[in-house]
Design a protein around this motif. Sequence first.
Motif, PDB file in Angstrom:
ATOM      1  N   SER A  88       2.154  -2.219 -11.376  1.00 17.48           N
ATOM      2  CA  SER A  88       1.285  -2.945 -10.553  1.00 17.48           C
ATOM      3  C   SER A  88       0.384  -2.705  -9.706  1.00 17.48           C
ATOM      4  O   SER A  88      -1.001  -3.283  -9.353  1.00 17.48           O
ATOM      5  N   LEU A  89      -0.168  -1.034  -9.944  1.00 20.80           N
ATOM      6  CA  LEU A  89      -0.933  -0.147  -9.316  1.00 20.80           C
ATOM      7  C   LEU A  89      -2.514  -0.867  -9.837  1.00 20.80           C
ATOM      8  O   LEU A  89      -2.494  -1.441 -10.914  1.00 20.80           O
ATOM      9  N   LYS A  90      -3.774  -1.031  -8.732  1.00 21.57           N
ATOM     10  CA  LYS A  90      -4.749  -2.214  -9.362  1.00 21.57           C
ATOM     11  C   LYS A  90      -5.845  -0.907  -9.105  1.00 21.57           C
ATOM     12  O   LYS A  90      -6.773  -0.926 -10.055  1.00 21.57           O
ATOM     13  N   ILE A  91      -5.598   0.279  -8.048  1.00 14.87           N
ATOM     14  CA  ILE A  91      -6.476   0.830  -7.517  1.00 14.87           C
ATOM     15  C   ILE A  91      -6.644   1.217  -6.514  1.00 14.87           C
ATOM     16  O   ILE A  91      -4.919   1.896  -6.125  1.00 14.87           O
ATOM     17  N   CYS A  92      -7.030   2.741  -6.456  1.00 14.16           N
ATOM     18  CA  CYS A  92      -7.078   3.405  -5.392  1.00 14.16           C
ATOM     19  C   CYS A  92      -7.817   3.721  -4.442  1.00 14.16           C
ATOM     20  O   CYS A  92      -9.801   4.173  -4.902  1.00 14.16           O
TER      21      CYS A  92
ATOM     22  N   GLN B 268       0.726  -0.825  -0.021  1.00 16.44           N
ATOM     23  CA  GLN B 268       0.011  -0.063   0.290  1.00 16.44           C
ATOM     24  C   GLN B 268       0.655   1.239   0.111  1.00 16.44           C
ATOM     25  O   GLN B 268       1.669   1.309   0.487  1.00 16.44           O
ATOM     26  N   ALA B 269       0.386   2.015  -0.658  1.00 16.33           N
ATOM     27  CA  ALA B 269       1.407   3.569  -0.457  1.00 16.33           C
ATOM     28  C   ALA B 269       0.631   4.154  -0.363  1.00 16.33           C
ATOM     29  O   ALA B 269      -1.173   4.557  -0.746  1.00 16.33           O
ATOM     30  N   ARG B 270       0.990   4.882   0.950  1.00 19.04           N
ATOM     31  CA  ARG B 270      -0.469   5.821   2.361  1.00 19.04           C
ATOM     32  C   ARG B 270      -0.511   6.877   2.722  1.00 19.04           C
ATOM     33  O   ARG B 270       0.469   7.248   2.719  1.00 19.04           O
ATOM     34  N   PHE B 271      -1.418   7.436   2.179  1.00 22.56           N
ATOM     35  CA  PHE B 271      -0.963   8.920   2.110  1.00 22.56           C
ATOM     36  C   PHE B 271      -2.079   8.831   3.611  1.00 22.56           C
ATOM     37  O   PHE B 271      -3.090   9.865   2.729  1.00 22.56           O
TER      38      PHE B 271
ATOM     39  N   LEU C 297      -3.137   2.681  -4.243  1.00 22.74           N
ATOM     40  CA  LEU C 297      -2.527   3.635  -2.597  1.00 22.74           C
ATOM     41  C   LEU C 297      -4.223   3.865  -1.928  1.00 22.74           C
ATOM     42  O   LEU C 297      -4.830   3.078  -2.446  1.00 22.74           O
ATOM     43  N   ASN C 298      -4.092   4.203  -0.684  1.00 19.12           N
ATOM     44  CA  ASN C 298      -4.949   4.427   0.125  1.00 19.12           C
ATOM     45  C   ASN C 298      -4.830   5.905   1.191  1.00 19.12           C
ATOM     46  O   ASN C 298      -3.209   5.912   1.302  1.00 19.12           O
ATOM     47  N   GLY C 299      -6.055   6.926   1.391  1.00 21.38           N
ATOM     48  CA  GLY C 299      -4.768   8.347   1.814  1.00 21.38           C
ATOM     49  C   GLY C 299      -6.621   8.778   1.745  1.00 21.38           C
ATOM     50  O   GLY C 299      -7.588   8.991   1.145  1.00 21.38           O
TER      51      GLY C 299
ATOM     52  N   PRO D  65      -8.822   2.768 -11.137  1.00 20.36           N
ATOM     53  CA  PRO D  65     -10.032   2.812 -10.338  1.00 20.36           C
ATOM     54  C   PRO D  65     -10.619   2.890  -9.131  1.00 20.36           C
ATOM     55  O   PRO D  65      -9.697   2.840  -8.619  1.00 20.36           O
ATOM     56  N   VAL D  66     -11.370   4.383  -8.561  1.00 18.92           N
ATOM     57  CA  VAL D  66     -11.002   5.378  -7.510  1.00 18.92           C
ATOM     58  C   VAL D  66     -12.439   4.511  -6.684  1.00 18.92           C
ATOM     59  O   VAL D  66     -13.136   4.130  -7.305  1.00 18.92           O
TER      60      VAL D  66
END
Length: 436
Positions: A220-224, A140-143, A193-195, A246-247
Amino acid sequence: MDWFKLSLQLNKFPIKRAQNKLKEIQKIPEEEYAKYQQKRRNAILDYHIQHNEFYREFFNWDGFDNWEKVPIMKKSDLQQPLSERLSKTFNTRTAYIGKTSGSSGHPFIFAKNRFAHALSWAGFQDRYSWYDIDLNKSLQARFYGIPLDFFGNVQERLKDRISLRRRFNIFDLSEKKMEIFLERFKKSDFNYLNGYTSAILLFARFLKDKNIVLKDLCPSLKICIVTSERLFEKDKQLIEAAIGVPVINEYGASEVGLIAFEDLENHWIVNSEDLYIEILDKNDKILPYGEEGRVVITSMYNHAHPMIRYDIGDIGCLSTKSTLKKPILEKLIGRTNDIARLPDGKVVPGLTFYYVTKTIIEDNGNIKEFVIIQTKIDEFKIEYVSEKELSAEQKNKILEAVGTYVGKNLKIIFERRDLLKRSVSGKLKQFTSQIS
């Protein structure tokens, strides 16, 4: 190695038992779901009447024959020492202790028994799996924000490491910092991504300005997943275009866990497994599906601390297509305290200003972020971050729109800033009233 599962187990959260319980609940047929919810509501109510002196006094218990007679809990009711609100069967060592962000203006410390907390996480895992995200394996990329004190900072970073989260600190969202963000995506195989909505939106605008689609650099990104702040449709389209995935809209709160999550058909599915959600009018009457009102939540498994008919401070509406087992959140309008009061007695949602200014500012493409603050009964301040100052023509257009959609003879002050002030948690509050 199932890192996420291991981290929960090390902290004595029975995640396996919670996952089994969630599956058991999900197998209950629709025609038996009302019976399940009634049984759980009554059980948690009885538990706190028996074991929680604070709740017994709050309820003013004299017998129970109708759920609608159960009193509504507000955040202000919980702003007293936790030791006075804990059930006598728990203490601060045997329960999970957390703190709300305070974005509503009423921060407080809360408690959950470890099974209830594990059940919340089982719900998150279940929803994320809809999009092929595994909390044990997906990076996870955590914002989010992060505690700035030494102990809190180290503790949070350790949790991030164990939970496969890599933190993008949103307290500095300058272009220089986002260049560093971009390099991290080039070098890491992030899966999602999650934030906070505002932080991810600002990063998406940076990408758009650079003519970059993030997924091209990080395949590799799938969703935000965006959370905690309102997501507008235009913003969603911008983020999806800039990031290339997709968001997904998530609605939750630390004190109750997952409230709703967007499914593959773009429906905001409400968590009915361990929460009971009601929409109430200003007189505390339950509203039918399709009508807007206050979001009130009962945590049906939290034995450590009562969250029973808890007014979370949001305004929402359940779809007429909802069922007891599968409620659908049609819209989340905003917080109950996000209103502007005008000199003529008119009361308008603060987001009215946001819509008015947003439409005009978006046409320009120059504005990165902005917030609106009511400083006096007839005065509002628009703070914004931009590459260059708003022109006199642009300001006049905003003034005309405010006069048309909000009210006449209002003073609007424009203030350009390098950065906008965020809450301690990192949230950006879109509208704030400084008058009582």
